[in-house]
Design an enzyme around this catalytic site. Structure first.
Site, mmCIF file in Angstrom:
data_model
loop_
_atom_site.group_PDB
_atom_site.id
_atom_site.type_symbol
_atom_site.label_atom_id
_atom_site.label_comp_id
_atom_site.label_asym_id
_atom_site.label_seq_id
_atom_site.Cartn_x
_atom_site.Cartn_y
_atom_site.Cartn_z
ATOM 1 C CG HIS A 1 -4.267 -5.439 1.664
ATOM 2 N ND1 HIS A 1 -4.565 -4.103 1.518
ATOM 3 C CD2 HIS A 1 -5.067 -5.903 2.662
ATOM 4 C CE1 HIS A 1 -5.511 -3.788 2.381
ATOM 5 N NE2 HIS A 1 -5.834 -4.838 3.092
ATOM 6 C CD GLU B 1 -2.889 -1.171 0.103
ATOM 7 O OE1 GLU B 1 -3.062 -0.126 -0.551
ATOM 8 O OE2 GLU B 1 -3.460 -2.248 -0.151
ATOM 9 C CB CYS C 1 -6.399 -3.019 5.949
ATOM 10 S SG CYS C 1 -6.475 -4.748 6.458
ATOM 11 N NE ARG D 1 -18.131 -4.140 0.744
ATOM 12 C CZ ARG D 1 -18.115 -5.467 0.868
ATOM 13 N NH1 ARG D 1 -19.234 -6.129 1.052
ATOM 14 N NH2 ARG D 1 -16.983 -6.134 0.779
HETATM 15 N N1 PCA Z 1 -8.175 -7.195 6.064
HETATM 16 C C1 PCA Z 1 -9.159 -6.158 6.324
HETATM 17 C C2 PCA Z 1 -9.073 -5.899 7.801
HETATM 18 C C3 PCA Z 1 -8.337 -7.063 8.378
HETATM 19 C C4 PCA Z 1 -7.741 -7.753 7.231
HETATM 20 O O1 PCA Z 1 -6.961 -8.699 7.276
HETATM 21 C C5 PCA Z 1 -8.996 -4.938 5.432
HETATM 22 O O2 PCA Z 1 -8.445 -5.059 4.321
HETATM 23 O O3 PCA Z 1 -9.411 -3.854 5.822
#
Ligand code: PCA
Length: 213
Positions: free
Chosen positions: A165, A78, A141, A88
Site C-alpha cells: 500500500h 501487507e 485491496c 464502506r
Molecule cells: N486502494 C483500495 C482499492 C484500490 C486502491 O488503490 C484499497 O485499499 O482497498
C-alpha cells in the site's frame, strides 16, 4: 525471472491513484528480472478476472499488487489477506458487498508468501518510511491480497504473491489538511527496493516488525 506488478485505477472521488502512477514509472528490468506492469480495476469481481488473465498470459513467478491507502504514513507491506468483503463505499463497478466471503470455499485468511520483512527493510534502507501492516482493510485491496493467494493455492502452485500500500501523493492532499503524503519519486524508489528484495530473498528476515496495539 518475471514479476507481475499491478496498480489500480482511481477510486473514491480521486482523479489519480498513486499505485498506477508509481508502477508506470518502474523500470522494465531490475537486473535479470523482467517487470510486467499492468493496471487492474478497483472493482472486486473484475480485478481478479484481469489478474488471472495476466497470470495466464505472462506466467510470472511472483505477483506484487500495489494500491493506495490514503491516510496512512509511509509505504506499508501487507502481511495477510482475510476472507471477507465489507465495503464502506461501492467499488468502481458499483458493487458493495457487506460481510461476504472473497471465496466461499476458502480458509479465513492467507498469509502473503513474499519476504515481507526483507521488503520493509529494503524500503527503509532507502531512507523511506515503511512498516509491515497486519490489515489490508476490507475493500478491493484486501480482496485482491486474499484472492490472488487463493488462485495460487488452487491453480498456480509455487508462485508467490503479495501486496504493497502507498500513501496519498503530495498533490492529492492539497485540499486535505494534516493528511500524510509522499512524493512520487520516493514511492518509485521504495517500490523498486521492495521488488529487488522480493526477487533476491528466498527466506525472509527474522526480526520483529510487531506492534503492541
Ligand atoms: N486502494 C483500495 C482499492 C484500490 C486502491 O488503490 C484499497 O485499499 O482497498
Amino acid at each position: 525471472m518475471k514479476i507481475l506488478v499491478t496498480g489500480f485505477d482511481p477510486f473514491g472521488g480521486e482523479s489519480i491513484n498513486p499505485s498506477m502512477e508509481a508502477v508506470r514509472r518502474l523500470p522494465e528490468m531490475l537486473g535479470q528480472v523482467r517487470l510486467i506492469k499492468a493496471q487492474i480495476p478497483t472493482a472486486a469481481r473484475r480485478s481478479l478476472i484481469v489478474l488471472r488473465q495476466l497470470i495466464e498470459q505472462h506466467d510470472p513467478q511472483m505477483i506484487c499488487c500495489v494500491g493506495q491507502a490514503g491516510g496512512r504514513r509511509g509505504i506499508t507491506v501487507e502481511r495477510i489477506g482475510i476472507n471477507v468483503d465489507d465495503f464502506r463505499i461501492p467499488d468502481n463497478d458499483g458493487d458493495q458487498p457487506v460481510d461476504e466471503p472473497v471465496f466461499a470455499q476458502g480458509p479465513d485468511a492467507y498469509f502473503v508468501n513474499l519476504p515481507v520483512k526483507a521488503m520493509v527493510a529494503a524500503i527503509r534502507n532507502q531512507g523511506i518510511e515503511a512498516s509491515l501492516s497486519n490489515s489490508a482493510g476490507t475493500f478491493v485491496c484486501n480482496h485482491v491480497t486474499y484472492g490472488v493467494r487463493y488462485l495460487i493455492e488452487h491453480h498456480y502452485p509455487g508462485k508467490r504473491s503479495g501486496f504493497i500500500h502507498l500513501p496519498f501523493l503530495t498533490q492529492q492532499v492539497a485540499d486535505k489538511p494534516g493528511m500524510p503524503a509522499m512524493e512520487l519519486e520516493e514511492m518509485v524508489r521504495g517500490l523498486t527496493a521492495a521488488l529487488e528484495a522480493m526477487a533476491q530473498t528466498e527466506t525472509d528476515l527474522r526480526y520483529s516488525e510487531g506492534t503492541l496495539n
